[in-house]
Design an enzyme around this catalytic site. Structure first.
Site, PDB file in Angstrom:
ATOM      1  CD  GLN A  98       6.484 -11.152  10.667  1.00  0.00           C
ATOM      2  OE1 GLN A  98       7.595 -11.432  10.051  1.00  0.00           O
ATOM      3  NE2 GLN A  98       6.019 -10.262  10.890  1.00  0.00           N
ATOM      4  CE  LYS A 135       0.566  -0.579  10.520  1.00  0.00           C
ATOM      5  NZ  LYS A 135       0.549  -1.741  11.296  1.00  0.00           N
ATOM      6  CG  HIS A 150      -0.199  -0.386   2.381  1.00  0.00           C
ATOM      7  ND1 HIS A 150       0.451   0.600   3.130  1.00  0.00           N
ATOM      8  CD2 HIS A 150      -0.215  -1.162   3.192  1.00  0.00           C
ATOM      9  CE1 HIS A 150       1.117   0.048   4.305  1.00  0.00           C
ATOM     10  NE2 HIS A 150       0.375  -1.212   4.360  1.00  0.00           N
ATOM     11  N   GLY A 190       8.455   1.000   8.848  1.00  0.00           N
ATOM     12  CA  GLY A 190       7.475   2.071   9.334  1.00  0.00           C
ATOM     13  C   GLY A 190       7.312   2.287  10.566  1.00  0.00           C
ATOM     14  CD  GLN A 220       8.207  -5.048  11.982  1.00  0.00           C
ATOM     15  OE1 GLN A 220       7.749  -6.148  12.128  1.00  0.00           O
ATOM     16  NE2 GLN A 220       8.321  -4.348  11.253  1.00  0.00           N
ATOM     17  CB  SER A 257      -2.432  -1.782   8.362  1.00  0.00           C
ATOM     18  OG  SER A 257      -2.170  -3.068   8.621  1.00  0.00           O
ATOM     19  N   GLY A 293       1.738   3.260   2.308  1.00  0.00           N
ATOM     20  CA  GLY A 293       2.723   3.193   3.342  1.00  0.00           C
ATOM     21  C   GLY A 293       4.020   2.448   2.902  1.00  0.00           C
ATOM     22  CG  HIS A 294       4.456  -1.847   2.071  1.00  0.00           C
ATOM     23  ND1 HIS A 294       3.228  -2.278   1.857  1.00  0.00           N
ATOM     24  CD2 HIS A 294       4.889  -2.291   3.052  1.00  0.00           C
ATOM     25  CE1 HIS A 294       2.847  -3.117   3.110  1.00  0.00           C
ATOM     26  NE2 HIS A 294       4.258  -3.145   3.625  1.00  0.00           N
TER      27      HIS A 294
HETATM   28  O1  PAF Z   1       6.502  -5.256   9.013  1.00  0.00           O
HETATM   29  C1  PAF Z   1       6.572  -6.306   8.260  1.00  0.00           C
HETATM   30  O2  PAF Z   1       6.043  -6.427   7.290  1.00  0.00           O
HETATM   31  C2  PAF Z   1       7.388  -7.633   8.715  1.00  0.00           C
HETATM   32  O3  PAF Z   1       7.386  -7.698  10.152  1.00  0.00           O
HETATM   33  C3  PAF Z   1       8.706  -7.509   8.333  1.00  0.00           C
HETATM   34  C4  PAF Z   1       9.602  -6.408   8.961  1.00  0.00           C
HETATM   35  C5  PAF Z   1       8.815  -7.614   6.631  1.00  0.00           C
HETATM   36  C6  PAF Z   1       9.425  -8.901   8.785  1.00  0.00           C
HETATM   37  O4  PAF Z   1       8.687 -10.167   8.347  1.00  0.00           O
END
Ligand code: PAF
Length: 279
Positions: A60, A149, A33, A147, A153, A185, A35-36
């Site tokens: 994850q 957001k 999106h 990001g 992380q 998101s 954001g990316h």
């Molecule tokens: O933020 C994300 O999309 C994920 O946690 C990442 C950093 C790509 C790791 O899988």
């Protein structure tokens, strides 16, 4: 844009590039999106070669249903990256990253992993640390973009990079919001229309909390936020907290020298949304 599915093909391409080229990296799980794209834009401005990865990292996800339902939109993602003039897309499969052993390494992030998201998503940050370390080793970027957001992380990736002595500069980028304030998101695409309409309330409350923070105690603000969510039938508050930006520990008493942030996690139906604001 070049697309590589294996480490060997990506490395062959990178080895053939002139030395001293700055490599910028944006790791993603796809369902791209704006954001990316804002991360990619920053990455392009600061580097010679921009690499985006798309890899839905199984280790994850604390909730297996969330992994299965995670939006996968590879064709659209590729088009978006092409039009944003991304140089390289790295899209490995699970075997390429984990071989036969799909497990996360256990990390010590000096307690950052025990706060907020860590309390509600067991093992999540070990999964993030494992995949980001692996991707950094494969891509070997000079700079990598995340990001704000996912602020926790971002702090954890910075900590991991420092502790593992990986030669990557980890850069945080501002949250990209829709006009109504909703933080972008990949999960937003799974919201029902009604939830999509209700969700901008999350940022509105954060903005109000920022103002309240000038005059009210943290506890009073937390209680007030909880009450406000009781009036929202479509949104379920998981947590709202105010924490030290560096340690992510809950605020005890306001201290003028510390920079604080308010963090929130909310369920809109079965979709879990997070957001935060510097206060
Ligand atoms: O933020 C994300 O999309 C994920 O946690 C990442 C950093 C790509 C790791 O899988």
């Amino acid at each position: 844009m070049k697309i590589f599915y294996t480490k060997a093909a990506l490395n062959a391409y990178l080895d053939a590039q002139k030395k001293n080229k700055q490599i910028g990296f944006v790791p993603t799980m796809g369902a791209l999106h704006e954001g990316h794209l804002s991360l990619l834009k920053k990455c392009k401005e600061e580097n010679d070669i921009s690499i985006v990865s798309i890899f839905v990292n199984p280790t994850q996800f604390d909730n297996s249903a969330d992994l299965v339902k995670y939006p996968k939109t590879f064709q659209e993602d590729t088009k978006l990256l092409e039009s944003a003039q991304c140089d390289v897309l790295f899209a490995p499969d699970v075997k390429e990253i984990y071989a036969e052993n799909i497990t996360a390494t256990s990390f010590d992030f000096d307690g950052l992993e025990q706060e907020m998201e860590g309390r509600f998503r067991t093992g999540h940050f070990d999964g993030v640390g494992t995949v980001v370390k692996r991707l950094f080793e494969i891509v070997a970027p000079n700079k990598a973009y995340f990001g704000e957001k996912d602020f926790q992380q971002l702090q954890i990736v910075k900590k991991m990079t420092k502790k593992q002595q990986l030669p990557v500069k980890v850069k945080g980028c501002k949250i990209y919001r829709a006009k109504n304030g909703l933080a972008m998101s990949s999960r937003n695409s799974r919201l029902t229309e009604a939830h999509l309409e209700a969700a901008p309330f999350i940022f509105k409350i954060l903005q109000k909390a920022k103002i309240e923070f000038r005059t009210k105690t943290p506890n009073a603000i937390i209680k007030w936020v909880e009450k406000e969510f009781e009036k929202q039938p479509l949104l379920n508050l998981e947590y709202f907290t105010i924490a030290d930006e560096k340690t992510l520990k809950n605020i005890k008493k306001k201290d003028e020298k510390t920079q604080y942030r308010a963090f929130i996690a909310v369920f809109a139906g079965e979709i879990r949304l997070i957001d935060n604001i510097q206060i």
